[in-house]
Write an enzyme that holds these catalytic residues in place. Structure first.
Site, mmCIF file in Angstrom:
data_model
loop_
_atom_site.group_PDB
_atom_site.id
_atom_site.type_symbol
_atom_site.label_atom_id
_atom_site.label_comp_id
_atom_site.label_asym_id
_atom_site.label_seq_id
_atom_site.Cartn_x
_atom_site.Cartn_y
_atom_site.Cartn_z
ATOM 1 N N HIS A 52 -16.414 30.393 -39.141
ATOM 2 C CA HIS A 52 -16.782 30.658 -40.667
ATOM 3 C C HIS A 52 -17.904 30.117 -40.741
ATOM 4 C CE1 HIS A 52 -15.967 30.410 -44.855
ATOM 5 N NE2 HIS A 52 -16.612 28.980 -44.738
ATOM 6 N N ARG A 75 -18.671 26.505 -59.867
ATOM 7 C CA ARG A 75 -18.007 26.562 -58.471
ATOM 8 C C ARG A 75 -18.505 27.495 -57.862
ATOM 9 N NH1 ARG A 75 -12.729 23.243 -56.708
ATOM 10 N NH2 ARG A 75 -13.258 23.268 -54.426
ATOM 11 N N ASN A 109 -19.968 29.659 -53.264
ATOM 12 C CA ASN A 109 -19.619 30.928 -52.271
ATOM 13 C C ASN A 109 -20.999 31.645 -51.801
ATOM 14 O OD1 ASN A 109 -16.929 30.715 -52.586
ATOM 15 N ND2 ASN A 109 -17.079 31.676 -54.734
ATOM 16 N N GLU A 154 -13.091 26.754 -60.647
ATOM 17 C CA GLU A 154 -13.972 27.834 -60.619
ATOM 18 C C GLU A 154 -13.795 28.957 -61.691
ATOM 19 O OE1 GLU A 154 -13.956 28.823 -56.495
ATOM 20 O OE2 GLU A 154 -14.800 30.794 -57.127
ATOM 21 N N LYS A 190 -9.340 22.541 -52.860
ATOM 22 C CA LYS A 190 -8.804 23.724 -52.496
ATOM 23 C C LYS A 190 -7.909 23.707 -51.284
ATOM 24 C CE LYS A 190 -12.099 27.049 -54.664
ATOM 25 N NZ LYS A 190 -12.905 28.050 -54.278
ATOM 26 N N HIS A 215 -17.788 36.989 -45.289
ATOM 27 C CA HIS A 215 -16.462 37.373 -45.291
ATOM 28 C C HIS A 215 -16.321 38.647 -44.828
ATOM 29 C CE1 HIS A 215 -12.313 38.130 -47.024
ATOM 30 N NE2 HIS A 215 -12.691 39.433 -47.268
ATOM 31 N N HIS A 254 -21.106 33.667 -48.841
ATOM 32 C CA HIS A 254 -19.821 33.868 -48.371
ATOM 33 C C HIS A 254 -18.940 35.279 -48.278
ATOM 34 C CE1 HIS A 254 -19.664 29.521 -47.912
ATOM 35 N NE2 HIS A 254 -18.437 29.591 -47.739
ATOM 36 N N LYS A 305 -21.344 18.556 -53.815
ATOM 37 C CA LYS A 305 -20.103 19.343 -54.062
ATOM 38 C C LYS A 305 -19.377 18.594 -54.923
ATOM 39 C CE LYS A 305 -16.352 21.659 -52.292
ATOM 40 N NZ LYS A 305 -15.282 22.397 -51.175
ATOM 41 N N ARG A 335 7.827 18.951 -54.764
ATOM 42 C CA ARG A 335 6.926 19.216 -55.815
ATOM 43 C C ARG A 335 5.790 18.515 -55.876
ATOM 44 N NH1 ARG A 335 12.106 20.053 -58.651
ATOM 45 N NH2 ARG A 335 12.692 22.066 -58.761
ATOM 46 N N GLU A 352 -23.097 25.035 -43.852
ATOM 47 C CA GLU A 352 -22.751 24.722 -45.329
ATOM 48 C C GLU A 352 -23.670 23.476 -45.868
ATOM 49 O OE1 GLU A 352 -20.284 26.352 -46.867
ATOM 50 O OE2 GLU A 352 -18.696 26.789 -45.161
HETATM 51 N N1 LIG Z 1 -10.680 23.922 -48.722
HETATM 52 C C1 LIG Z 1 -11.854 24.321 -48.892
HETATM 53 O O1 LIG Z 1 -12.664 24.027 -49.882
HETATM 54 C C2 LIG Z 1 -12.513 24.857 -47.645
HETATM 55 C C3 LIG Z 1 -13.910 25.095 -47.718
HETATM 56 C C4 LIG Z 1 -14.431 25.687 -46.396
HETATM 57 C C5 LIG Z 1 -13.605 26.017 -45.244
HETATM 58 N N2 LIG Z 1 -12.228 25.772 -45.228
HETATM 59 C C6 LIG Z 1 -11.369 26.086 -44.216
HETATM 60 O O2 LIG Z 1 -11.596 25.261 -43.191
HETATM 61 C C7 LIG Z 1 -11.455 25.735 -41.896
HETATM 62 C C8 LIG Z 1 -12.398 25.565 -40.872
HETATM 63 O O3 LIG Z 1 -12.377 24.259 -40.827
HETATM 64 P P1 LIG Z 1 -13.356 23.772 -39.492
HETATM 65 O O4 LIG Z 1 -14.645 24.389 -39.301
HETATM 66 O O5 LIG Z 1 -13.208 22.051 -39.607
HETATM 67 O O6 LIG Z 1 -12.303 24.034 -38.269
HETATM 68 P P2 LIG Z 1 -11.109 23.385 -37.646
HETATM 69 O O7 LIG Z 1 -10.133 22.625 -38.577
HETATM 70 O O8 LIG Z 1 -10.294 24.309 -36.751
HETATM 71 O O9 LIG Z 1 -11.741 22.607 -36.441
HETATM 72 C C9 LIG Z 1 -12.708 23.194 -35.384
HETATM 73 C C10 LIG Z 1 -12.259 22.605 -33.986
HETATM 74 O O10 LIG Z 1 -12.708 21.279 -33.800
HETATM 75 C C11 LIG Z 1 -11.640 20.446 -33.383
HETATM 76 N N3 LIG Z 1 -12.030 19.013 -33.740
HETATM 77 C C12 LIG Z 1 -12.055 18.686 -35.024
HETATM 78 N N4 LIG Z 1 -12.820 17.675 -35.261
HETATM 79 C C13 LIG Z 1 -13.191 17.295 -33.960
HETATM 80 C C14 LIG Z 1 -13.717 16.018 -33.585
HETATM 81 N N5 LIG Z 1 -14.167 14.963 -34.258
HETATM 82 N N6 LIG Z 1 -14.190 16.000 -32.044
HETATM 83 C C15 LIG Z 1 -13.604 16.926 -31.500
HETATM 84 N N7 LIG Z 1 -13.027 18.128 -31.808
HETATM 85 C C16 LIG Z 1 -12.614 17.959 -33.031
HETATM 86 C C17 LIG Z 1 -10.521 21.236 -33.893
HETATM 87 O O11 LIG Z 1 -9.444 20.602 -33.354
HETATM 88 C C18 LIG Z 1 -10.685 22.485 -33.706
HETATM 89 O O12 LIG Z 1 -10.598 23.006 -32.409
HETATM 90 C C19 LIG Z 1 -10.956 27.144 -42.273
HETATM 91 O O13 LIG Z 1 -9.673 27.452 -42.360
HETATM 92 C C20 LIG Z 1 -11.529 27.441 -43.875
HETATM 93 O O14 LIG Z 1 -10.755 28.484 -44.626
HETATM 94 C C21 LIG Z 1 -11.751 25.350 -46.497
HETATM 95 ZN ZN LIG Z 2 -17.496 28.035 -46.476
#
Ligand SMILES: NC(=O)c1ccc[n+]([C@@H]2O[C@H](COP(=O)([O-])OP(=O)(O)OC[C@H]3O[C@@H](n4cnc5c(N)ncnc54)[C@H](O)[C@@H]3O)[C@@H](O)[C@H]2O)c1
Ligand SMILES: [Zn+2]
Length: 368
Positions: free
Chosen positions: A267, A242, A246, A237, A143, A253, A249, A227, A121, A185
């Site tokens: 993304h 907030r 987007n 949101e 999030k 999307h 986005h 942020k 929990r 971003e």
């Molecule tokens: N929670 C939120 O508010 C929010 C906001 C935006 C995006 N997201 C989510 O984030 C995700 C995308 O995140 P991302 O772009 O970080 O992708 P990711 O976590 O897949 O990382 C991208 C790649 O980089 C590698 N990597 C990470 N750090 C590294 C480093 N320092 N050196 C070498 N390689 C490294 C990872 O292994 C992966 O292969 C999506 O699932 C998206 O939905 C969430």
């Molecule tokens: Zn985003």
């Protein structure tokens, strides 16, 4: 080291930013712990570079830890990944007062945050983001989610971390394509409500991507501060504040859905093209000048990001893309709120435009 705060009353938390911070993380983690033990979750790419430095820094403060290393990639953010992670945490004897460390990009951060919102929990977690996207966006704000057959991020929870530790030096090993995707971003914060910051991006974006550490630090601190402000004002949101995050986005999307949420379009790349489209749509509706829309597209092009359908590698008609948008989880009462703009740094939320108008616009974009 720079310190910011996400101001959420009893759930407020610090964000620490500094090159090399991973190597002294123990002193920031230790005061949070009820017992000197933590669990680290990461992926194989990140583990190769940062698991040992992080573990060493914890050991220096006599904090014991175990680690769980998942496969990199979006597929890890799934029911299966969640089940494996929660089983592991329970097997490790996680307690509600424990802090689990999410070391990695948005995939690890989102998955670990969600697991920590439900295991026993709820337990605490600490974000140690290692991608630019995670450092400027996903690690802050609470999030958390996994992807399911019905769509991305469809199952999740709001669960704020207890601490965010950003070490920009970790970006040295991030592939250039992921770096640029995260930079989309960064630009977003300028386009939302900060024209001066967009101008700063135009002047320093290329240096940032090339490795200029002062530019990286400034971009991260500025983005995260924006942020944190937005999250503090509208955590869940429920107002339109907030929702401004987007920007780009809803269009983005549709492009991600059309390319199957695959490596064809990351993304951040989809968001880049989506921001360009949101500005062009705004110009087409007479809300902002064509010159502003061109300026946005030009900066995205200079840093090698997609800035229209063609450069995003998407060849689909307006009806197809609008149908993807209709499945957006932000749809309210059958209407999709769009983030549009009156000019650079002057974005706003509206549901004044039907998807038929959007589809007609996108038809024009397909044959531009
Ligand atoms: N929670 C939120 O508010 C929010 C906001 C935006 C995006 N997201 C989510 O984030 C995700 C995308 O995140 P991302 O772009 O970080 O992708 P990711 O976590 O897949 O990382 C991208 C790649 O980089 C590698 N990597 C990470 N750090 C590294 C480093 N320092 N050196 C070498 N390689 C490294 C990872 O292994 C992966 O292969 C999506 O699932 C998206 O939905 C969430
Ligand atoms: Zn985003």
């Amino acid at each position: 080291m720079e310190q910011l705060t996400v101001d959420l009353g009893a759930r407020s938390y610090p964000i620490l930013i500094g090159d090399g911070l991973i190597r002294s993380i123990g002193e920031h983690v230790a005061p949070l712990l009820k017992r000197p033990r933590t669990m680290i979750v990461t992926d194989t790419h990140v583990a190769d570079h940062y698991l040992v430095p992080l573990g060493t820094a914890l050991a220096m403060e006599n904090i014991s830890f175990s680690s769980f290393v998942l496969e990199p990639g979006e597929a890890t953010k799934s029911w299966a990944g969640l089940a494996r992670l929660t089983d592991w945490l329970i097997g490790e004897g996680v307690e509600r007062s424990d802090h689990v460390i999410a070391l990695g990009g948005g995939v690890i951060g989102d998955l670990v945050g969600f697991a920590c919102s439900i295991v026993k929990r709820g337990c605490h977690f600490i974000q140690v983001p290692t991608t630019l996207l995670a450092q400027v966006d996903s690690s802050v704000g609470g999030k958390t989610a996994i992807n399911v057959a019905a769509g991305k991020n469809m199952i999740g929870a709001f669960h704020q971390p207890a601490l965010v530790v950003i070490d920009p030096a970790t970006l040295a090993t991030l592939p250039r394509r992921d770096l640029a995707a995260g930079y989309a971003e960064v630009i977003k914060y300028g386009l939302i409500d900060d024209a001066d910051f967009f101008a700063w991006c135009e002047a320093h974006g290329e240096a940032l991507l090339a490795g200029d550490s002062a530019a990286r630090h400034k971009a991260i601190a500025h983005s995260v501060a924006a942020k944190a402000r937005i999250v503090a004002a509208d955590e869940r949101e429920t107002q339109d504040i907030r929702a401004l995050l987007n920007l780009g986005h809803s269009f983005g999307h549709a492009l991600e859905a059309e390319t199957g949420y695959s490596d064809r379009l990351l993304h951040g790349e989809a968001v880049a093209a989506g921001m360009a489209l949101a500005h062009r749509f705004s110009a087409a509706q007479g809300l902002c000048s064509a010159a502003d829309a061109d300026r946005v597209a030009a900066h995205l092009a200079v840093v090698g990001l997609p800035h229209d359908l063609a450069s995003a590698g998407v060849d689909a008609d307006g009806a197809t893309l609008a149908a993807h948008m209709a499945h957006d989880k932000k749809v309210r009462g059958g209407k999709l709120p769009l983030i549009l703009t009156r000019g650079i740094g002057r974005s706003f939320v509206t549901d004044e435009f039907g998807l038929d108008v959007v589809a007609a616009f996108l038809d024009g974009e397909q044959h531009r």
